[in-house]
Design an enzyme around this catalytic site. Structure first.
Site, short mmCIF file in Angstrom:
data_model
loop_
_atom_site.label_atom_id
_atom_site.label_comp_id
_atom_site.label_asym_id
_atom_site.label_seq_id
_atom_site.Cartn_x
_atom_site.Cartn_y
_atom_site.Cartn_z
N TYR A 155 3.76 8.36 18.44
CA TYR A 155 4.21 8.19 17.06
C TYR A 155 5.49 9.00 16.81
O TYR A 155 6.45 8.51 16.21
CB TYR A 155 3.09 8.63 16.12
CG TYR A 155 3.35 8.51 14.65
CD1 TYR A 155 3.47 7.27 14.02
CD2 TYR A 155 3.43 9.66 13.84
CE1 TYR A 155 3.67 7.16 12.65
CE2 TYR A 155 3.63 9.56 12.47
CZ TYR A 155 3.75 8.32 11.88
OH TYR A 155 3.95 8.22 10.52
N SER A 197 0.84 -1.20 0.00
CA SER A 197 0.00 0.00 0.00
C SER A 197 0.87 1.24 0.00
O SER A 197 2.04 1.20 0.40
CB SER A 197 -0.88 -0.02 1.26
OG SER A 197 -1.63 1.17 1.38
N GLY A 198 0.30 2.35 -0.43
CA GLY A 198 0.89 3.67 -0.24
C GLY A 198 2.34 3.81 -0.70
O GLY A 198 2.69 3.45 -1.84
#
Ligand code: NAP
Length: 249
Positions: free
Chosen positions: A150, A16-17
Protein backbone atom coordinates in the site's frame (compact mmCIF):
# COMPACT_ATOMS: atom_id res chain seq x y z
CA UNK A 1 -13.45 33.37 -7.64
CA UNK A 2 -13.46 30.78 -4.92
CA UNK A 3 -16.41 28.54 -5.64
CA UNK A 4 -17.01 25.77 -8.15
CA UNK A 5 -19.99 27.30 -9.95
CA UNK A 6 -20.29 25.75 -13.42
CA UNK A 7 -17.49 23.23 -12.85
CA UNK A 8 -17.77 19.54 -13.71
CA UNK A 9 -16.03 17.10 -11.36
CA UNK A 10 -15.35 13.38 -11.53
CA UNK A 11 -14.76 11.65 -8.19
CA UNK A 12 -13.83 7.97 -8.18
CA UNK A 13 -14.90 6.15 -5.04
CA UNK A 14 -17.44 8.91 -4.49
CA UNK A 15 -19.95 6.64 -2.77
CA UNK A 16 -18.26 6.48 0.65
CA UNK A 17 -15.94 8.20 3.10
CA UNK A 18 -13.65 10.92 1.76
CA UNK A 19 -15.00 10.70 -1.79
CA UNK A 20 -18.61 11.09 -0.68
CA UNK A 21 -17.78 14.02 1.61
CA UNK A 22 -15.88 15.63 -1.28
CA UNK A 23 -18.82 15.15 -3.65
CA UNK A 24 -21.15 16.81 -1.14
CA UNK A 25 -18.76 19.72 -0.64
CA UNK A 26 -18.27 20.24 -4.37
CA UNK A 27 -22.03 20.26 -5.01
CA UNK A 28 -22.50 22.74 -2.15
CA UNK A 29 -19.87 24.92 -3.85
CA UNK A 30 -21.81 24.85 -7.13
CA UNK A 31 -20.23 21.94 -9.05
CA UNK A 32 -21.87 19.11 -10.92
CA UNK A 33 -20.32 15.78 -9.86
CA UNK A 34 -19.97 12.34 -11.38
CA UNK A 35 -19.27 9.71 -8.75
CA UNK A 36 -18.14 6.13 -9.25
CA UNK A 37 -17.82 2.93 -7.25
CA UNK A 38 -18.37 -0.79 -7.74
CA UNK A 39 -21.45 -1.22 -5.52
CA UNK A 40 -24.60 0.23 -7.06
CA UNK A 41 -26.40 0.16 -3.68
CA UNK A 42 -23.77 2.49 -2.17
CA UNK A 43 -23.98 4.77 -5.20
CA UNK A 44 -27.76 4.96 -4.84
CA UNK A 45 -27.45 5.87 -1.15
CA UNK A 46 -24.78 8.48 -1.96
CA UNK A 47 -26.91 10.02 -4.69
CA UNK A 48 -29.82 10.37 -2.25
CA UNK A 49 -27.49 11.97 0.34
CA UNK A 50 -25.96 14.42 -2.13
CA UNK A 51 -29.43 15.31 -3.35
CA UNK A 52 -28.79 17.23 -6.58
CA UNK A 53 -26.29 17.85 -9.37
CA UNK A 54 -24.91 14.31 -9.28
CA UNK A 55 -24.70 11.40 -11.72
CA UNK A 56 -23.61 7.96 -10.55
CA UNK A 57 -21.64 5.67 -12.86
CA UNK A 58 -21.09 2.15 -11.56
CA UNK A 59 -17.65 0.78 -12.38
CA UNK A 60 -14.28 -0.54 -11.28
CA UNK A 61 -11.27 1.78 -11.72
CA UNK A 62 -9.10 -1.20 -12.65
CA UNK A 63 -11.32 -1.97 -15.64
CA UNK A 64 -10.49 0.29 -18.59
CA UNK A 65 -13.83 -0.40 -20.29
CA UNK A 66 -15.58 0.85 -17.15
CA UNK A 67 -13.49 4.04 -17.24
CA UNK A 68 -14.38 4.50 -20.91
CA UNK A 69 -18.04 4.16 -19.95
CA UNK A 70 -17.58 6.73 -17.18
CA UNK A 71 -16.11 9.34 -19.49
CA UNK A 72 -18.57 8.54 -22.27
CA UNK A 73 -21.33 9.35 -19.78
CA UNK A 74 -19.62 12.59 -18.73
CA UNK A 75 -19.10 13.56 -22.37
CA UNK A 76 -22.73 12.89 -23.24
CA UNK A 77 -24.10 14.79 -20.23
CA UNK A 78 -21.63 17.69 -19.85
CA UNK A 79 -19.00 17.51 -22.62
CA UNK A 80 -16.19 18.62 -20.35
CA UNK A 81 -14.27 17.79 -17.16
CA UNK A 82 -12.75 20.50 -14.94
CA UNK A 83 -11.82 18.53 -11.83
CA UNK A 84 -10.75 14.94 -11.30
CA UNK A 85 -10.43 13.49 -7.82
CA UNK A 86 -8.75 10.10 -8.21
CA UNK A 87 -9.80 8.85 -4.82
CA UNK A 88 -10.83 5.18 -5.05
CA UNK A 89 -8.42 3.14 -2.97
CA UNK A 90 -7.86 -0.20 -1.28
CA UNK A 91 -5.76 -1.48 1.62
CA UNK A 92 -5.17 -4.88 3.16
CA UNK A 93 -2.44 -5.82 5.58
CA UNK A 94 0.38 -8.12 4.45
CA UNK A 95 4.03 -8.36 5.43
CA UNK A 96 6.95 -9.17 3.14
CA UNK A 97 7.31 -12.67 4.66
CA UNK A 98 4.10 -14.00 3.17
CA UNK A 99 2.39 -11.44 0.94
CA UNK A 100 0.74 -13.07 -2.05
CA UNK A 101 0.79 -12.18 -5.72
CA UNK A 102 -2.98 -11.64 -5.52
CA UNK A 103 -2.50 -9.12 -2.68
CA UNK A 104 0.23 -7.33 -4.64
CA UNK A 105 -1.78 -7.18 -7.87
CA UNK A 106 -5.01 -6.02 -6.24
CA UNK A 107 -3.27 -3.31 -4.17
CA UNK A 108 -1.30 -1.98 -7.13
CA UNK A 109 -4.18 -2.27 -9.58
CA UNK A 110 -6.67 -0.23 -7.56
CA UNK A 111 -4.24 2.31 -6.11
CA UNK A 112 -1.90 2.87 -9.07
CA UNK A 113 -3.36 1.50 -12.32
CA UNK A 114 -6.77 2.87 -11.36
CA UNK A 115 -5.33 6.34 -10.80
CA UNK A 116 -3.24 6.32 -13.98
CA UNK A 117 -6.12 5.48 -16.27
CA UNK A 118 -8.67 7.60 -14.40
CA UNK A 119 -6.41 10.57 -15.14
CA UNK A 120 -5.35 9.58 -18.67
CA UNK A 121 -8.90 9.02 -19.85
CA UNK A 122 -10.10 12.33 -18.37
CA UNK A 123 -7.59 14.38 -20.35
CA UNK A 124 -9.47 14.56 -23.69
CA UNK A 125 -12.38 16.16 -21.81
CA UNK A 126 -10.20 18.59 -19.81
CA UNK A 127 -10.36 21.20 -22.55
CA UNK A 128 -10.43 24.33 -20.37
CA UNK A 129 -7.59 23.65 -17.93
CA UNK A 130 -8.48 22.32 -14.53
CA UNK A 131 -7.34 20.58 -11.41
CA UNK A 132 -6.47 16.95 -10.72
CA UNK A 133 -6.37 15.77 -7.11
CA UNK A 134 -4.85 12.34 -6.47
CA UNK A 135 -5.65 10.89 -3.06
CA UNK A 136 -2.48 9.33 -1.69
CA UNK A 137 -1.77 8.77 2.03
CA UNK A 138 0.73 9.92 4.61
CA UNK A 139 1.92 6.32 4.43
CA UNK A 140 3.83 7.54 1.36
CA UNK A 141 6.52 8.79 3.78
CA UNK A 142 6.14 6.29 6.62
CA UNK A 143 7.32 2.75 7.33
CA UNK A 144 4.47 0.86 8.98
CA UNK A 145 4.66 -2.93 9.19
CA UNK A 146 2.13 -4.76 6.97
CA UNK A 147 1.61 -1.62 4.86
CA UNK A 148 4.42 -2.21 2.35
CA UNK A 149 2.50 -2.71 -0.88
CA UNK A 150 0.00 0.00 0.00
CA UNK A 151 2.82 2.42 0.88
CA UNK A 152 4.59 1.66 -2.40
CA UNK A 153 1.38 2.30 -4.31
CA UNK A 154 0.68 5.57 -2.50
CA UNK A 155 4.30 6.75 -2.91
CA UNK A 156 4.03 5.74 -6.54
CA UNK A 157 1.10 8.02 -7.24
CA UNK A 158 2.84 10.85 -5.42
CA UNK A 159 5.76 10.38 -7.85
CA UNK A 160 3.39 10.32 -10.81
CA UNK A 161 1.93 13.65 -9.71
CA UNK A 162 5.36 15.26 -9.96
CA UNK A 163 5.69 14.04 -13.54
CA UNK A 164 2.13 14.94 -14.54
CA UNK A 165 2.62 18.44 -13.10
CA UNK A 166 5.24 18.98 -15.79
CA UNK A 167 3.46 17.11 -18.55
CA UNK A 168 0.16 18.94 -18.08
CA UNK A 169 1.33 22.46 -17.26
CA UNK A 170 0.97 23.73 -20.82
CA UNK A 171 -2.65 22.61 -20.78
CA UNK A 172 -3.25 24.72 -17.64
CA UNK A 173 -4.01 21.63 -15.59
CA UNK A 174 -2.76 21.66 -12.02
CA UNK A 175 -2.00 18.32 -10.36
CA UNK A 176 -1.60 17.68 -6.64
CA UNK A 177 -1.77 14.86 -4.14
CA UNK A 178 -3.89 14.98 -1.02
CA UNK A 179 -2.59 12.71 1.73
CA UNK A 180 -4.97 11.77 4.53
CA UNK A 181 -3.78 10.54 7.89
CA UNK A 182 -6.03 8.16 9.80
CA UNK A 183 -9.55 9.25 8.87
CA UNK A 184 -12.96 8.03 10.12
CA UNK A 185 -14.20 6.07 7.12
CA UNK A 186 -15.24 2.45 6.44
CA UNK A 187 -11.79 1.65 5.01
CA UNK A 188 -10.44 1.28 8.56
CA UNK A 189 -12.96 -1.35 9.68
CA UNK A 190 -12.27 -3.26 6.47
CA UNK A 191 -8.69 -3.90 7.57
CA UNK A 192 -9.64 -5.82 10.70
CA UNK A 193 -11.55 -8.97 11.63
CA UNK A 194 -13.63 -7.42 14.43
CA UNK A 195 -15.05 -4.12 15.69
CA UNK A 196 -12.79 -4.46 18.74
CA UNK A 197 -9.63 -4.68 16.65
CA UNK A 198 -10.74 -1.77 14.49
CA UNK A 199 -11.56 0.37 17.54
CA UNK A 200 -8.19 -0.48 19.09
CA UNK A 201 -6.43 0.65 15.91
CA UNK A 202 -8.37 3.93 15.92
CA UNK A 203 -7.41 4.52 19.57
CA UNK A 204 -3.78 3.82 18.71
CA UNK A 205 -3.83 6.20 15.72
CA UNK A 206 -5.47 8.94 17.80
CA UNK A 207 -2.78 8.53 20.46
CA UNK A 208 0.08 9.05 17.98
CA UNK A 209 -1.61 11.97 16.18
CA UNK A 210 -0.68 15.43 17.58
CA UNK A 211 -4.29 16.65 17.33
CA UNK A 212 -5.33 13.60 19.36
CA UNK A 213 -8.05 12.19 17.13
CA UNK A 214 -8.80 10.78 13.71
CA UNK A 215 -9.68 13.11 10.85
CA UNK A 216 -13.23 13.51 9.57
CA UNK A 217 -14.09 12.97 5.90
CA UNK A 218 -15.36 16.57 5.79
CA UNK A 219 -11.89 17.81 6.81
CA UNK A 220 -10.39 15.96 3.86
CA UNK A 221 -13.16 17.31 1.62
CA UNK A 222 -12.24 20.87 2.67
CA UNK A 223 -8.68 20.26 1.48
CA UNK A 224 -9.90 18.62 -1.74
CA UNK A 225 -12.05 21.70 -2.35
CA UNK A 226 -9.03 23.95 -1.77
CA UNK A 227 -6.93 22.01 -4.29
CA UNK A 228 -9.78 21.77 -6.81
CA UNK A 229 -10.74 25.43 -6.71
CA UNK A 230 -9.04 28.67 -7.69
CA UNK A 231 -8.19 29.16 -4.00
CA UNK A 232 -5.07 27.13 -4.84
CA UNK A 233 -4.45 28.76 -8.23
CA UNK A 234 -0.66 29.06 -7.66
CA UNK A 235 -0.21 25.54 -6.28
CA UNK A 236 0.75 22.53 -8.37
CA UNK A 237 2.85 19.44 -7.81
CA UNK A 238 2.48 19.40 -4.02
CA UNK A 239 1.56 16.69 -1.57
CA UNK A 240 -0.88 18.19 0.97
CA UNK A 241 -1.01 16.13 4.18
CA UNK A 242 -4.28 16.39 6.12
CA UNK A 243 -3.32 14.23 9.05
CA UNK A 244 -3.63 16.08 12.36
CA UNK A 245 0.17 16.25 12.32
CA UNK A 246 0.67 12.48 12.31
CA UNK A 247 3.43 12.39 9.71
CA UNK A 248 4.70 15.94 10.38
CA UNK A 249 6.46 15.52 13.74
P1 NAP B 1 -13.91 4.17 1.84
O1 NAP B 1 -14.90 4.89 2.70
O2 NAP B 1 -13.77 2.70 1.99
O3 NAP B 1 -14.23 4.53 0.33
C1 NAP B 1 -13.55 3.92 -0.74
C2 NAP B 1 -14.34 4.23 -2.02
O4 NAP B 1 -13.61 3.70 -3.13
C3 NAP B 1 -15.71 3.58 -2.04
O5 NAP B 1 -16.61 4.44 -2.70
C4 NAP B 1 -15.47 2.31 -2.84
O6 NAP B 1 -16.69 1.85 -3.42
C5 NAP B 1 -14.47 2.85 -3.88
N1 NAP B 1 -13.65 1.83 -4.50
C6 NAP B 1 -12.81 0.94 -3.92
N2 NAP B 1 -12.24 0.16 -4.83
C7 NAP B 1 -12.72 0.57 -6.04
C8 NAP B 1 -12.51 0.15 -7.38
N3 NAP B 1 -11.70 -0.86 -7.66
N4 NAP B 1 -13.17 0.80 -8.36
C9 NAP B 1 -14.00 1.83 -8.08
N5 NAP B 1 -14.23 2.27 -6.84
C10 NAP B 1 -13.61 1.63 -5.84
O7 NAP B 1 -12.43 4.72 2.07
P2 NAP B 1 -11.83 6.21 2.25
O8 NAP B 1 -11.12 6.21 3.53
O9 NAP B 1 -12.82 7.26 1.96
O10 NAP B 1 -10.70 6.15 1.11
C11 NAP B 1 -10.57 7.13 0.10
C12 NAP B 1 -9.10 7.27 -0.26
O11 NAP B 1 -8.38 7.77 0.87
C13 NAP B 1 -8.40 5.95 -0.64
O12 NAP B 1 -7.55 6.17 -1.75
C14 NAP B 1 -7.59 5.61 0.59
O13 NAP B 1 -6.47 4.81 0.28
C15 NAP B 1 -7.21 7.00 1.06
N6 NAP B 1 -6.80 7.08 2.46
C16 NAP B 1 -7.70 6.84 3.47
C17 NAP B 1 -7.27 6.90 4.79
C18 NAP B 1 -8.21 6.64 5.94
O14 NAP B 1 -7.74 6.50 7.10
N7 NAP B 1 -9.52 6.61 5.74
C19 NAP B 1 -5.93 7.21 5.07
C20 NAP B 1 -5.06 7.45 4.03
C21 NAP B 1 -5.51 7.39 2.73
P3 NAP B 1 -16.89 0.31 -3.83
O15 NAP B 1 -16.28 -0.53 -2.73
O16 NAP B 1 -18.37 0.13 -3.97
O17 NAP B 1 -16.18 0.14 -5.14
Amino acid sequence: MSNLEGKVAVITGGSSGIGLATAKRFVNEGAYVFITGRRQSELDNAKAEIGKNVTTVQGDVTNLADLDQLYATVKAEKGVVDIVVANAGFIEHAQIFDLSEAHYDKTMDINVKGVVFTVQKALPLMTRGGSIVVVSSIINVKGVPAHGTYAAAKAGVRALVRVWTQELKDRRIRVNTLSPGATETPIIRGQFDSDEASDAAKTMFASITPLGRLGLPEELAAAAYFLASDESSYITGIDLPVDGGLAQV
